[in-house]
Design an enzyme around this catalytic site. Structure first.
Site, short mmCIF file in Angstrom:
data_model
loop_
_atom_site.label_atom_id
_atom_site.label_comp_id
_atom_site.label_asym_id
_atom_site.label_seq_id
_atom_site.Cartn_x
_atom_site.Cartn_y
_atom_site.Cartn_z
N GLU A 71 1.02 -1.05 0.21
CA GLU A 71 -0.15 -0.17 0.04
C GLU A 71 0.74 1.49 0.26
O GLU A 71 2.40 1.03 1.40
CB GLU A 71 -0.82 0.18 1.44
CG GLU A 71 -1.85 1.40 1.61
CD GLU A 71 -2.54 1.11 2.67
OE1 GLU A 71 -3.17 2.25 2.43
OE2 GLU A 71 -2.26 0.54 3.57
N LYS A 98 3.98 0.65 9.56
CA LYS A 98 4.30 2.03 9.18
C LYS A 98 3.38 3.36 9.43
O LYS A 98 3.14 3.87 9.93
CB LYS A 98 3.28 1.65 8.07
CG LYS A 98 4.12 1.26 6.54
CD LYS A 98 3.92 1.26 5.24
CE LYS A 98 2.37 0.27 4.64
NZ LYS A 98 2.19 0.43 2.72
N ARG A 135 6.64 -13.09 8.90
CA ARG A 135 6.93 -11.59 8.80
C ARG A 135 8.78 -11.95 9.38
O ARG A 135 8.57 -12.30 10.40
CB ARG A 135 6.00 -10.68 9.02
CG ARG A 135 5.64 -10.47 10.41
CD ARG A 135 5.06 -9.43 10.85
NE ARG A 135 5.47 -7.90 11.03
CZ ARG A 135 4.74 -7.01 11.28
NH1 ARG A 135 3.33 -7.85 11.00
NH2 ARG A 135 5.71 -6.38 10.40
#
Length: 633
Positions: free
Chosen positions: A128, A359, A349
């Site tokens: 994104e 983020k 991850r």
């Protein structure tokens, strides 16, 4: 629950979490007023149920979160009071840890047996554009690129631009640049916004077929209803009314903005991701950075991702294990819409101690001025670790070595930076720096002392002649470090690195040391016999002023939880700077050069002397590069 109802439960607690969640709730209710499941001492039933729950990773994690208070209380009580029943569990845990450690030492395994690779492989990277790429994104991108390369397939880059409030063209451009910098070549570049018309048509299809409904339930009520498995009051709204409201949402009308569109999956599925997720929401206030004000409503990730993956021809979608609960939802959309199925693979991850990869939280640090920007060397972004001194080849090697394992671990930064040191040590030119505040002027005496300053060519790297040579200045006066001066004893023989041996004479008493002399013994001295090898600079050369920066963790807690208030754990001091003098040869250094300052460590040049504007004070700005020896600091 009666005893005859309790006994069969133990055998059923090894199933998947979706199957056992109702049984956990039953156990929790049974334990409201009980210490043990049956009776007043540890029973065989307590032992078997506890061991079954402890051996089920999903159930164990769920119980530890404490959502079921009575069950969690009982579980912890048994764990503390009855260690004798845990020997078998501990043995299994030890064996599992040993297996993971062996696999980690050997490097990541890529034997995934991806499905239907003979029919072609198309992977995708789907960030994104709401911030700069961090090292977690790097893993997702590199793994997708790796499998596309391995099977001679394609890697698609699709920017998931469905939230105008968070997204900027700046982030979009940075993502493309960072991927190119990492050597990841994407075969196509698309945007989710390219498919807004198609996604709208798919949403209409879902409404007409009774698989979606418009809902104006307020956010808090909807959250509580989903959690408790309660159907929305709008769930059975007629198709015609849902279509009418969806058009109002599209217009962004006063009525439309009160609604969202929800997929009609399930009310009470044990997997809460399957409980009627929102698939469209309105946003009339913020223009989209690509489509402007054309759209007043936007698709959610959970809807857009499986639909566009299928439409674009993606064959294998890799994403992190935080999305595992959503995989059945992903498959449901493709099955319900009767579109092409996409194979999925989850990977863990990358998590690091004293680091967060949200983020939203990283953006808050930038916006509040806690860091210098997204490329701050304290930030876990691609640009941040690059600015700190991480090389691209080392970054790629480290991530690829992790492999696509599903095992979630929190790593220390040690191995990350040790990988980098392996790459930079053979090529980093050696230079010398002394802290400005600690400089001691030292006359050089003896028969071998030079009467006048002079320079000689010396290798920049003692073991790599290909790095070239530099001018080293010698003279009748040198500069030493105060810490070295304090360690000397009268008459002690030391080694002046890159020159030879000398005897220490005439040490002035006091703290700090104000003066001493060095009597050269280059011809007869043996550098192998001296305990102290010290750096020095000839005072006759044009010394180069420099700032030596070092950095620490941004937060003080090893693992920041989602519910933690980030401000409570911010490290008050995350950077230090000391002024120094460097040898004259460093005047030629350029931005991004990597060097080693003898006895101080590796540094990346953040600014060379030519990187300053006219009128600004010229100096080197050097950032310390961790080596892995002392963790991530």
């Amino acid at each position: 629950m009666k005893l005859e109802e309790l006994h069969p439960i133990e055998a059923l607690l090894t199933a998947d979490f979706r199957s056992i969640e109702p049984r956990l709730q039953s156990l929790d209710k049974h334990l409201i007023l009980r210490t043990y499941l049956h009776g007043y001492t540890l029973s065989e039933l307590d032992t078997k149920v506890w061991q079954a729950l402890r051996g089920n990773r999903a159930a164990f994690s769920f119980i530890k979160r404490g959502s079921l208070v009575n069950l969690a209380r009982w579980f912890e009580f048994i764990e503390v009071m009855h260690p004798e029943i845990q020997d078998e569990i501990k043995a299994k845990d030890a064996a599992a840890k040993a297996k993971v450690a062996a696999a980690s030492k050997a490097g990541g395994s890529y034997a995934l047996n991806l499905q239907n690779t003979d029919q072609g492989v198309v992977t995708r990277f789907l960030p994104e554009p709401s911030g700069y790429l961090h090292i977690g994104h790097a893993k997702a991108a590199l793994l997708s690129w790796y499998f596309a390369q391995q099977y001679k397939g394609q890697l698609r880059l699709r920017l998931d631009d469905t939230n105008p409030d968070k997204e900027k063209e700046e982030y979009q451009d940075a993502i493309i640049e960072d991927l190119a910098m990492m050597g990841i070549k994407c075969d196509t570049l698309t945007y989710t916004s390219d498919y807004f018309d198609y996604l709208y048509d798919m949403a209409i299809k879902m409404i007409k077929e009774g698989h979606a409904y418009a809902d104006d339930t307020d956010q808090e009520t909807m959250r509580n209803e989903r959690w408790n498995g309660i159907a929305s009051k709008r769930r059975d709204t007629p198709v015609e009314e849902n279509l009418r409201i969806f058009e109002e949402m599209k217009k962004g009308s006063e009525e439309g903005v009160r609604y969202c569109l929800r997929a009609k999956l399930s009310v009470d599925n044990p997997n809460k991701a399957m409980r009627d997720p929102v698939i469209y929401r309105c946003n009339v206030d913020t223009p989209h950075h690509r489509t402007g004000t054309k759209w007043k409503m936007y698709p959610m990730y959970d809807f857009a991702c499986p639909v566009v993956d299928s439409y674009e021809g993606v064959t294998h979608a890799l994403r992190s294990t935080e999305y595992t609960d959503r995989n059945p939802q992903y498959a449901w959309f493709q099955k319900t819409l009767q579109i092409r199925k996409v194979h999925m693979w989850d990977f863990a991850r990358m998590n690091f101690v004293k680091t967060f990869l949200s983020k939203r939280k990283l953006a808050k640090l930038v916006d509040t001025g806690k860091v210098w920007g997204w490329d701050d060397p304290r930030m876990p972004t691609i640009r941040g670790v690059r600015r700190r001194g991480m090389g691209i080849e080392a970054l790629r090697e480290f991530i690829i070595a992790q492999g696509p394992s599903r095992n979630v671990v929190t790593m220390d930064w040690t191995k990350f930076w040790a990988t980098n040191k392996k790459h930079i040590d053979p090529i980093a030119p050696r230079h010398t720096a002394l802290l400005k505040k600690d400089v001691v002027k030292v006359p050089v005496t003896g028969a071998e002392a030079p009467a006048q300053p002079f320079q000689e060519d010396r290798p920049k790297h003692p073991k790599n002649k290909d790095i070239g040579t530099k001018k080293v200045a010698f003279g009748p006066e040198i500069l030493l470090d105060q810490a070295d001066a304090k360690s000397f004893k009268e008459g002690e023989e030391i080694t002046l690195m890159a020159w030879g041996n000398a005897f220490v004479r005439n040490i002035a008493e006091g703290d700090p040391i104000t003066s001493l002399t060095c009597e050269l013994n280059v011809a007869k001295g043996d550098v192998k016999t001296t305990e102290k090898k010290v750096t020095w600079l000839a005072s006759s050369q044009t010394l180069v002023p420099a700032e030596l920066w070092d950095f620490d963790y941004l937060i003080t807690k090893d693992t920041l939880q989602e519910e933690d208030n980030m401000e409570d754990f911010l490290n008050p001091t995350t950077s230090t700077m000391e002024e120094a003098f460097c040898d004259e040869a460093t005047a030629q250094l350029k931005k991004n050069d990597i060097i080693q300052l003898e006895r101080r460590g590796y540094y990346r040049v953040d600014k060379g002397l030519d990187d300053w504007k006219e009128g600004e004070e010229k100096r080197l700005v050097l950032f310390n590069i961790p080596t892995g020896k002392t963790g991530s600091k």
